[in-house]
Enzyme design. Structure first.
Site, PDB file in Angstrom:
ATOM      1  N   SER A  64      52.517  18.139  47.315  1.00  0.00           N
ATOM      2  CA  SER A  64      51.831  18.198  46.118  1.00  0.00           C
ATOM      3  C   SER A  64      52.187  18.864  44.872  1.00  0.00           C
ATOM      4  CB  SER A  64      51.939  16.317  45.667  1.00  0.00           C
ATOM      5  OG  SER A  64      52.551  15.633  46.578  1.00  0.00           O
ATOM      6  N   HIS A 112      58.470  17.155  47.515  1.00  0.00           N
ATOM      7  CA  HIS A 112      59.340  16.522  47.438  1.00  0.00           C
ATOM      8  C   HIS A 112      59.511  15.939  45.928  1.00  0.00           C
ATOM      9  CE1 HIS A 112      54.875  14.062  46.570  1.00  0.00           C
ATOM     10  NE2 HIS A 112      54.781  14.908  46.665  1.00  0.00           N
TER      11      HIS A 112
END
Lengths: 69, 240
Positions: B118, B141
């Protein structure tokens, strides 16, 4: 806003619990916010200083225990 | 300072120490040798504006940022190795650390060990050179608010804007293109219950996110290369 692979409910587990009270303490001229750990020790939460070099002091990193006699 | 009545015992103890106490370990040991290479570990959750519950292992940005200033300022510190094993965290705090790293004139090398997921991705690419260990993973993501149904278009636009900040940073500081990054971010079928892509070691290098697969030896030799290069060229401005 969190951007993480850990589910939010796991990250925030226990958020409703009261945080441990902290105190400000000056040791060796360095002001720190600490969490009391018994009578003669405290855990460093953060350093409060405008001198960046203070943040590199090894014994006073957040999470380290400062002791006194 | 006179003793105040009614204070809890611990506070009285602390106050006594403030005035009379002797500490076992002095905060600064005079004459202590400054190491030429410093190592900064970005672990667990990157904590931002909200203090996370104590069960989380966190990296506190308010501590890391002055440390980076100190490293940049100290002429005895020649290089910085940033070791990442993070599951992500606060966007603002993560981007703040990434921007600080990027604009430092002190040579920096990042090493992704275990995971750099992330918001860890922009931090990894912010260093002058990035290394990933063969087994380390990076999850790319989309940003989302879990458990919340996005019903208002403005909310979606806000999330999109946040996402663009992260995408732009990664694209500007690595070899990956916006299209490839977006494609990886929104890929379905790769993650069990989610949208996105997991890059393992070599794959992160192949897509151009990270420069090389290696370990601590690789990272440190790259750092010393950068340091010697920099000492020949002389200091360069970090404000491009």
């Amino acid at each position: 806003m969190l951007y993480t692979v850990v589910p939010l409910e796991d990250v925030l587990e226990g958020i409703d619990q009261e945080p441990t009270p902290t105190f400000e303490l000056t040791i060796g001229g360095l002001l720190m916010e600490v969490e009391p750990q018994g009578d003669f020790a405290a855990k460093v939460v953060r350093i409060i200083s405008s001198n960046p070099q203070d943040y590199l002091v090894e014994n006073c990193q957040p999470g380290s225990i400062v002791r006194w006699t | 300072m006179s003793e105040q009545p009614g204070l809890p015992e611990e506070e009285v103890t602390l106050q006594t120490i403030k005035e009379l106490g002797q500490v076992e370990l002095p905060p600064t040991s005079p004459g202590a040798e400054v190491q030429p290479y410093h190592c900064l570990t970005i672990i667990g959750q990157i904590e931002g504006h909200m203090v996370l519950p104590p069960r989380n292992k966190t990296t506190k940005y308010e501590h890391v940022i002055p440390q980076l200033v100190a490293i940049e300022q100290n002429p005895k510190i020649k290089g910085l190795l940033v070791v990442l094993n993070t599951v992500g965290g606060d966007i603002e705090a993560g981007l703040a650390i990434a921007e600080m790293l990027k604009t430092m004139t002190t040579p920096t090398v990042s090493l992704v060990l275990g995971g750099g997921h992330s918001i860890g991705a922009p931090i990894a690419v912010a260093a002058d050179y990035s290394v990933i260990s063969a087994t380390a993973t990076m999850t790319i993501h989309p940003i989302r608010l879990s458990g919340l149904v996005i019903g208002v278009p403005q909310t979606y636009e806000y999330l999109d804007k946040m996402q663009d900040r992260v995408i732009r940073f990664i694209v500007e500081h690595s070899r990956v293109s916006t299209d490839v990054l977006r494609d990886m971010m929104f890929r379905t079928g790769e993650l069990v219950r989610d949208v996105g892509t997991v890059l393992v070691g070599e794959e992160a290098v192949r897509v151009g996110l990270i420069d090389e697969v290696g370990g601590v030896g690789t990272a440190l030799s790259r750092l010393s290369q950068l340091v010697s290069q920099r000492s020949i060229e002389g200091p360069v401005g970090g404000m491009q």
